[in-house]
Design a protein around this motif. Structure first.
Motif, PDB file in Angstrom:
ATOM      1  N   THR A   2     -13.346  11.654 124.439  1.00  0.00           N
ATOM      2  CA  THR A   2     -12.031  12.285 124.589  1.00  0.00           C
ATOM      3  C   THR A   2     -11.129  11.974 123.393  1.00  0.00           C
ATOM      4  O   THR A   2     -10.077  11.339 123.547  1.00  0.00           O
ATOM      5  CB  THR A   2     -11.347  11.815 125.893  1.00  0.00           C
ATOM      6  N   TYR A  10      -5.898  12.001 125.798  1.00  0.00           N
ATOM      7  CA  TYR A  10      -6.296  11.409 127.080  1.00  0.00           C
ATOM      8  C   TYR A  10      -6.052   9.908 127.066  1.00  0.00           C
ATOM      9  O   TYR A  10      -5.620   9.338 128.074  1.00  0.00           O
ATOM     10  CB  TYR A  10      -7.768  11.691 127.378  1.00  0.00           C
ATOM     11  N   TYR A  45      -6.452  17.721 127.071  1.00  0.00           N
ATOM     12  CA  TYR A  45      -6.859  16.787 126.028  1.00  0.00           C
ATOM     13  C   TYR A  45      -8.227  17.145 125.441  1.00  0.00           C
ATOM     14  O   TYR A  45      -8.738  16.443 124.575  1.00  0.00           O
ATOM     15  CB  TYR A  45      -6.906  15.353 126.579  1.00  0.00           C
ATOM     16  N   TYR A  84      -2.460   9.333 127.868  1.00  0.00           N
ATOM     17  CA  TYR A  84      -2.223   9.570 129.296  1.00  0.00           C
ATOM     18  C   TYR A  84      -2.780   8.424 130.136  1.00  0.00           C
ATOM     19  O   TYR A  84      -2.091   7.883 131.010  1.00  0.00           O
ATOM     20  CB  TYR A  84      -2.867  10.885 129.722  1.00  0.00           C
ATOM     21  N   TYR A  85      -4.021   8.030 129.904  1.00  0.00           N
ATOM     22  CA  TYR A  85      -4.674   7.002 130.717  1.00  0.00           C
ATOM     23  C   TYR A  85      -3.918   5.680 130.613  1.00  0.00           C
ATOM     24  O   TYR A  85      -3.711   4.985 131.618  1.00  0.00           O
ATOM     25  CB  TYR A  85      -6.125   6.831 130.260  1.00  0.00           C
ATOM     26  N   VAL A 100       0.330  13.210 128.557  1.00  0.00           N
ATOM     27  CA  VAL A 100      -0.863  13.645 127.829  1.00  0.00           C
ATOM     28  C   VAL A 100      -0.503  14.250 126.475  1.00  0.00           C
ATOM     29  O   VAL A 100      -1.301  14.189 125.532  1.00  0.00           O
ATOM     30  CB  VAL A 100      -1.689  14.649 128.677  1.00  0.00           C
TER      31      VAL A 100
END
Length: 279
Positions: A180, A158, A107, A161-162, A205
Motif C-alpha cells: 500500500t 493508507y 489509497y 490513515y492506519y 487517508v
C-alpha cells in the motif's frame, strides 16, 4: 422491481427483488443505470449466503481482496468481514473500521469502483452509516473554488490513515506497507461512465494536496472535507438485518458511526468491485 429515491440527490431503494435468485440482464441494466445516476442502491430484507453475495457482486465487475487478509472468509475470500465479534479468542472481522469520511481503497492506484455491504447482525440502536454525494458537493462549489481546485492533485496514504485510526494496534507489517504505497489522485474526479465531476477528498487517508505549502494544503483540505459532508449532501442509513447496500466509490464518501460494542453484536460482510485509475 420498483425504484424509490431515498433523497433528492443520492440513494435509491430497490423493491420487489430477491437476490437469492439470478438477476436478469434487463433488470440488471436498470440497476447499473440507477447506480450511475443515484450513487447508492438499497435492498432490504435479503437473505443471501456468501456465495450469492459474491455472485451478485461479480455482475458489477471483478472483485478485490483486502490488505487485512486475516478478516477474509476462507471459503469466499472475496468477502471481507466487519465485526466486533470474537470466536476462540480471535476477532472474526475488523472492528472500528471507517469511522472517518473516506472513499474505499482510495489509497490504491486503481481504487474500487464500488462496494456491496450486507448486514447479518446489527445493534438495535446506533451504528448507522453516513453517505455523501461528491457530485452534489462539487456542483455546489462557487466558480472560483472550482477553478482553483480543478487541476490539483492529492496524496492518498493508507499508512497515514492506519496510523491515525488504529494507533492502539500493532503497526503495519513491512509486507502490508509494501502493498500500500502512497498514491496521487486528482482532487476533482471524472465519473468514467457518466462524465460528471465530483470532489475526491477524505479524512486521514488524504495526506496532503500536492504542490501547496503545508499550511495552505491543510486548510484547503479541511475546507473541502467540511463542505463535502454538509447535511444537504448526506444520507444517514439506519441498518436493519438483511440490508444490502451498494455504493459507487467514484462519487461518494461514507463513514461508519460508533455503537455499544459491549452490549451488541455487529456482523457485516463486504465485497469490493475493482475499479480504474481516477482521472
Amino acid at each position: 422491481m420498483q425504484l424509490e429515491n431515498l433523497t433528492s440527490f443520492i440513494g435509491t431503494e430497490v423493491k420487489g427483488i430477491d437476490l437469492r435468485e439470478p438477476v436478469g440482464d434487463s433488470d440488471f441494466a436498470v440497476l447499473r443505470d440507477a447506480l450511475n445516476q443515484r450513487s447508492l442502491l438499497l435492498f432490504r430484507g435479503q437473505r443471501i449466503n456468501e456465495a450469492q453475495h459474491v455472485a451478485f457482486s461479480r455482475r458489477f465487475g471483478p472483485l478485490l481482496g483486502h490488505v487485512l487478509t486475516q478478516f477474509l472468509k476462507k471459503e469466499h475470500p472475496e468477502v471481507y468481514v466487519l465485526s466486533n465479534v470474537s470466536e476462540n479468542g480471535k476477532p472474526i472481522g475488523n472492528h472500528k473500521e471507517g469511522w472517518n469520511w473516506h472513499s474505499d481503497l482510495s489509497y490504491k492506484a486503481e481504487p474500487s469502483m464500488g462496494a456491496l455491504l450486507y448486514a447479518l447482525e446489527v445493534p438495535p440502536v446506533e451504528g448507522d452509516t453516513f453517505f455523501a454525494s461528491m457530485h452534489a458537493a462539487y456542483d455546489a462549489l462557487d466558480d472560483g473554488m472550482k477553478a482553483r481546485i480543478r487541476h490539483l492533485t492529492a496524496t492518498h496514504s493508507y499508512a497515514n490513515y492506519y496510523g491515525k485510526a488504529f494507533a492502539d494496534r500493532n503497526p503495519l507489517t513491512p509486507e502490508q506497507l509494501a502493498a500500500t504505497p502512497d498514491v496521487v489522485h486528482p482532487l476533482v474526479r471524472t465519473h468514467p461512465e457518466t462524465g460528471r465531476l465530483s470532489l475526491y477528498v477524505g479524512e486521514d487517508v488524504v495526506k496532503q494536496i500536492d504542490g501547496l505549502p503545508p499550511e495552505e494544503s491543510a486548510a484547503l483540505l479541511a475546507e473541502l472535507n467540511a463542505h463535502a459532508i454538509s447535511p444537504e449532501f448526506s444520507y444517514r442509513h439506519k441498518w436493519l438485518a438483511g440490508d444490502l447496500l451498494i455504493w459507487d466509490n467514484r462519487c461518494t464518501m461514507h463513514r461508519a458511526t460508533p455503537y455499544d460494542d459491549t452490549a451488541y453484536r455487529r456482523v457485516m460482510h463486504r465485497t469490493t468491485v475493482a475499479g480504474d485509475r481516477p482521472f
